[in-house]
Design a protein around this motif. Structure first.
Motif, short mmCIF file in Angstrom:
data_model
loop_
_atom_site.label_atom_id
_atom_site.label_comp_id
_atom_site.label_asym_id
_atom_site.label_seq_id
_atom_site.Cartn_x
_atom_site.Cartn_y
_atom_site.Cartn_z
N LEU A 299 -14.79 -51.23 35.13
CA LEU A 299 -13.45 -51.31 34.56
C LEU A 299 -13.30 -50.38 33.36
O LEU A 299 -12.27 -49.71 33.21
N ASP A 300 -14.32 -50.32 32.50
CA ASP A 300 -14.27 -49.40 31.36
C ASP A 300 -14.20 -47.95 31.82
O ASP A 300 -13.46 -47.15 31.26
N LYS A 301 -14.95 -47.63 32.85
CA LYS A 301 -14.94 -46.26 33.39
C LYS A 301 -13.57 -45.91 33.95
O LYS A 301 -13.04 -44.83 33.68
N SER A 302 -12.96 -46.83 34.70
CA SER A 302 -11.65 -46.55 35.27
C SER A 302 -10.58 -46.46 34.19
O SER A 302 -9.67 -45.63 34.28
N ARG A 303 -10.68 -47.29 33.14
CA ARG A 303 -9.72 -47.20 32.02
C ARG A 303 -9.86 -45.87 31.31
O ARG A 303 -8.86 -45.24 30.94
N VAL B 236 -21.48 -59.32 36.33
CA VAL B 236 -20.46 -59.24 35.28
C VAL B 236 -20.57 -57.95 34.47
O VAL B 236 -19.57 -57.26 34.28
N PRO B 237 -21.76 -57.55 33.99
CA PRO B 237 -21.84 -56.27 33.27
C PRO B 237 -21.49 -55.07 34.16
O PRO B 237 -20.90 -54.10 33.68
#
Length: 76
Positions: free
Chosen positions: A48-52, A41-42
């Motif tokens: 996801l944070d990196k891609s955003r 999960v982390p």
């Protein structure tokens, strides 16, 4: 014809159940315990944070280029 263990529909379900169970046991087993930041999960949240962040940077760069193109068109 491919060999089947139980039936054509039950074999994939058995494989999926076995995979999910193996994942759960590997994540919760105290002998092979992963560090909290190395769990699934982390890691997914980090990705996801990196891609955003990359998408936001790309959008801001494109917005700057659109403004530049509009200024160039006005000059012509």
């Amino acid at each position: 014809m491919a060999p089947v263990l139980l039936s054509r529909t039950l074999d994939p379900l058995l494989g999926l159940f076995t995979g999910v169970l193996a994942y759960y046991l590997s994540e919760t087993n105290p002998r092979t315990a992963l560090e909290p930041e190395q769990r699934l999960v982390p890691l997914i949240q980090w990705k996801l944070d990196k891609s955003r962040r990359l998408r936001d940077e790309k959008d801001s760069q494109e917005a700057g280029s659109v403004e530049w193109k509009a200024l160039v068109k006005e000059d012509i």
